[in-house]
Design a protein around this motif. Structure first.
Motif, mmCIF file in Angstrom:
data_model
loop_
_atom_site.group_PDB
_atom_site.id
_atom_site.type_symbol
_atom_site.label_atom_id
_atom_site.label_comp_id
_atom_site.label_asym_id
_atom_site.label_seq_id
_atom_site.Cartn_x
_atom_site.Cartn_y
_atom_site.Cartn_z
ATOM 1 N N LEU A 71 0.823 -1.210 0.000
ATOM 2 C CA LEU A 71 0.000 0.000 0.000
ATOM 3 C C LEU A 71 0.859 1.263 0.000
ATOM 4 O O LEU A 71 0.524 2.246 -0.667
ATOM 5 N N TYR A 81 -4.681 5.474 -1.297
ATOM 6 C CA TYR A 81 -5.217 4.537 -0.319
ATOM 7 C C TYR A 81 -5.385 5.238 1.022
ATOM 8 O O TYR A 81 -4.614 6.129 1.383
ATOM 9 N N ASP A 85 -8.779 1.314 3.429
ATOM 10 C CA ASP A 85 -8.174 0.393 2.462
ATOM 11 C C ASP A 85 -7.167 -0.517 3.159
ATOM 12 O O ASP A 85 -7.081 -1.710 2.859
ATOM 13 N N GLN A 88 -9.018 -3.214 5.068
ATOM 14 C CA GLN A 88 -9.515 -4.261 4.181
ATOM 15 C C GLN A 88 -8.380 -5.133 3.666
ATOM 16 O O GLN A 88 -8.506 -6.356 3.591
#
Length: 116
Positions: A71, A81, A85, A88
């Motif tokens: 990420l 992001y 996010d 998840q």
């Protein structure tokens, strides 16, 4: 901390697959074996479950580190992001942070109530 390679984790997983993880009592028994000779057999029996604990911790840590790194790199390359996010992605990696979320929420509520 020296981390295991994915291959080492895979090999170890095969060897400890038939063991459950160690309860805290087994961890303490293994730690105390040298001062309490009568617990040596229990300590010896606790080694495979403790190894399973360590393997699971190594596996979860590798997944968490990989998820965070992916990420961050994506953000560095222009993706947008957010923490939702991240939540998840961590969940998708098979890491259940429900107890940590619950504790953090309780702490935040307590701090909010103190501020009132």
């Amino acid at each position: 901390m020296g981390r295991m390679s994915p291959e080492q984790r895979k090999d170890l997983a095969v060897k400890v697959a038939c063991y459950n993880t160690a309860a805290p009592e087994l961890v303490f028994a293994a730690l105390n074996w040298h001062t309490h000779p009568e617990t040596r057999q229990k300590a010896a029996d606790s080694i495979p479950p403790i190894v399973r604990n360590l393997l699971e911790a190594e596996t979860e840590l590798a997944a968490l580190r990989g998820t965070v790194a992916r990420l961050i790199v994506a953000n560095d390359r222009g993706h947008d992001y957010n923490l939702g996010d991240l939540r998840q992605a961590v969940k998708d990696a098979g890491i259940d942070l429900t107890p940590e979320y619950t504790a953090a929420d309780a702490l935040a509520r307590a701090q909010e109530n103190e501020a009132l």
